[in-house]
Design an enzyme around this catalytic site. Structure first.
Site, short mmCIF file in Angstrom:
data_model
loop_
_atom_site.label_atom_id
_atom_site.label_comp_id
_atom_site.label_asym_id
_atom_site.label_seq_id
_atom_site.Cartn_x
_atom_site.Cartn_y
_atom_site.Cartn_z
N HIS A 181 0.83 -1.23 0.00
CA HIS A 181 0.00 0.00 0.00
C HIS A 181 0.85 1.27 0.00
CE1 HIS A 181 0.61 -0.05 4.38
NE2 HIS A 181 0.26 -1.31 4.34
N HIS A 187 7.58 7.27 4.13
CA HIS A 187 6.86 6.61 3.04
C HIS A 187 6.14 7.68 2.24
CE1 HIS A 187 3.91 7.06 6.27
NE2 HIS A 187 3.09 7.28 5.28
N HIS A 232 2.64 8.82 -0.48
CA HIS A 232 1.29 8.62 -1.03
C HIS A 232 1.28 9.31 -2.39
CE1 HIS A 232 -0.31 7.36 2.97
NE2 HIS A 232 0.68 8.13 3.38
N GLU A 235 -2.46 13.45 0.35
CA GLU A 235 -3.52 13.14 1.32
C GLU A 235 -4.11 14.44 1.86
OE1 GLU A 235 -2.00 9.82 4.00
OE2 GLU A 235 -3.54 8.99 2.70
N HIS A 280 5.66 11.39 3.92
CA HIS A 280 5.42 11.38 5.37
C HIS A 280 6.65 10.87 6.12
CE1 HIS A 280 0.77 11.16 4.79
NE2 HIS A 280 1.25 12.41 4.71
N THR A 322 -3.28 7.93 8.71
CA THR A 322 -4.21 7.99 7.56
C THR A 322 -4.45 6.61 6.97
OG1 THR A 322 -2.45 8.26 5.92
CG2 THR A 322 -3.33 10.28 6.94
N THR A 323 -3.88 5.58 7.62
CA THR A 323 -4.14 4.21 7.20
C THR A 323 -4.51 3.41 8.45
OG1 THR A 323 -1.86 3.47 7.59
CG2 THR A 323 -2.37 4.36 5.40
#
Ligand SMILES: NS(=O)(=O)c1ccco1
Ligand SMILES: [Zn+2]
Length: 264
Positions: free
Chosen positions: A66, A95, A97, A107, A120, A206-207
């Site tokens: 992910h 990581h 997004h 995000e 992030h 956020t996950t």
């Protein structure tokens, strides 16, 4: 089935395993509004963020299906302080997004605008008496157990400092694959020199597990990467033989929260 970003397992389904997705009142990300009633409020007491990131010499670069994540060995001495923080935080991992085109992927949003990607940098409070690891911090119910620094990515010149990372993406194309990062990586060189202009608010991961334990610091100034570097993210697979296209959660309600800005 594990959570992801497809129709079947994406953000709209996460509440099934994580009820806080729908019941939480401090969920992330959010849309950072800069004008009008619920807008970010300038706070002159907010100081620059201070990072001490000696070059990492030992790290794993992982495609977890992910996102892609850079995690140095536990002994790393990287620290974060200053800004809105009252404690020292330890670096855990960074990581990204991203989206499958340049008009989506971040995000957080600024007045509804999405950037093509968001970086992030995840840290945990290393001075708390209640936990002594990242995983324990996530489960601690402490509102500021974690601090995540968010940087928007925008398309422009090639980013030489991030090239060692984007050049490695093809090596972790398959979900679940990881490589030992070759040589040293200087994360400090990736960031803008002055970490003075940012938004900050209380939010969550956020996950999943979407724990509401994060002091968010999102910087105003985007980091530039080239189109080729953006395309490299879009070739990373999600474990179902398809590229990860859009591993970003939509914005969540602000509820009674306020967003502070360190700049006018
Ligand atoms: N995307 S994020 O930085 O909120 C995060 C870190 C760990 C899990 O989710
Ligand atoms: Zn993230």
């Amino acid at each position: 089935a594990p959570w992801g970003y497809s129709k079947e397992n994406g953000p709209a389904t996460w509440h099934k395993d994580c009820p806080i997705a729908n019941t939480g009142v401090r969920q992330s990300p959010i849309d950072l509004i800069t004008t009008g009633q619920t807008c970010a409020k300038y706070d002159s007491n907010l100081k620059p963020v201070i990072v001490s990131y000696p070059a990492f010499s030992e790290a794993t670069f992982l495609n977890n299906g992910h996102s892609v994540q850079f995690q140095p060995s536990a002994g790393n001495l990287s620290e974060l302080s200053g800004g809105p923080l009252t404690k020292k935080y330890k670096f855990e991992q960074f990581h990204f997004h991203w989206g499958n085109n340049d008009s989506e992927g971040s995000e957080h949003r600024v007045n509804g605008k999405m950037y093509p990607a968001e970086l992030h940098l995840v840290h945990w409070n290393s001075e708390s008496p209640n936990f002594s690891s990242f995983q324990e911090a996530v489960g601690s119910n402490d509102p500021h157990a974690l601090c995540v620094l968010g940087f928007f990515l925008k398309v422009g010149a090639e980013n030489a400092s991030l090239k060692p990372i984007t050049d490695l993406l093809s090596k972790v194309k398959n979900a679940g694959s990881s490589v030992s990062f070759p040589g040293k990586f200087d994360l400090k060189a990736v960031l803008p020199e002055t970490l003075t202009d940012y938004y900050t608010y209380d939010g969550s991961l956020t996950t999943p597990p979407l724990a509401e334990c994060v002091k968010w610091i999102v910087f105003k100034e985007p980091i530039e990467v080239s189109t080729a570097q953006m395309e490299a993210f879009r070739a990373v697979d999600d474990g179902h033989g398809k590229p990860i296209t859009g591993n970003y959660r939509p914005p969540c309600p602000l509820h009674t929260r306020t967003v502070a800005a360190s700049f006018k």
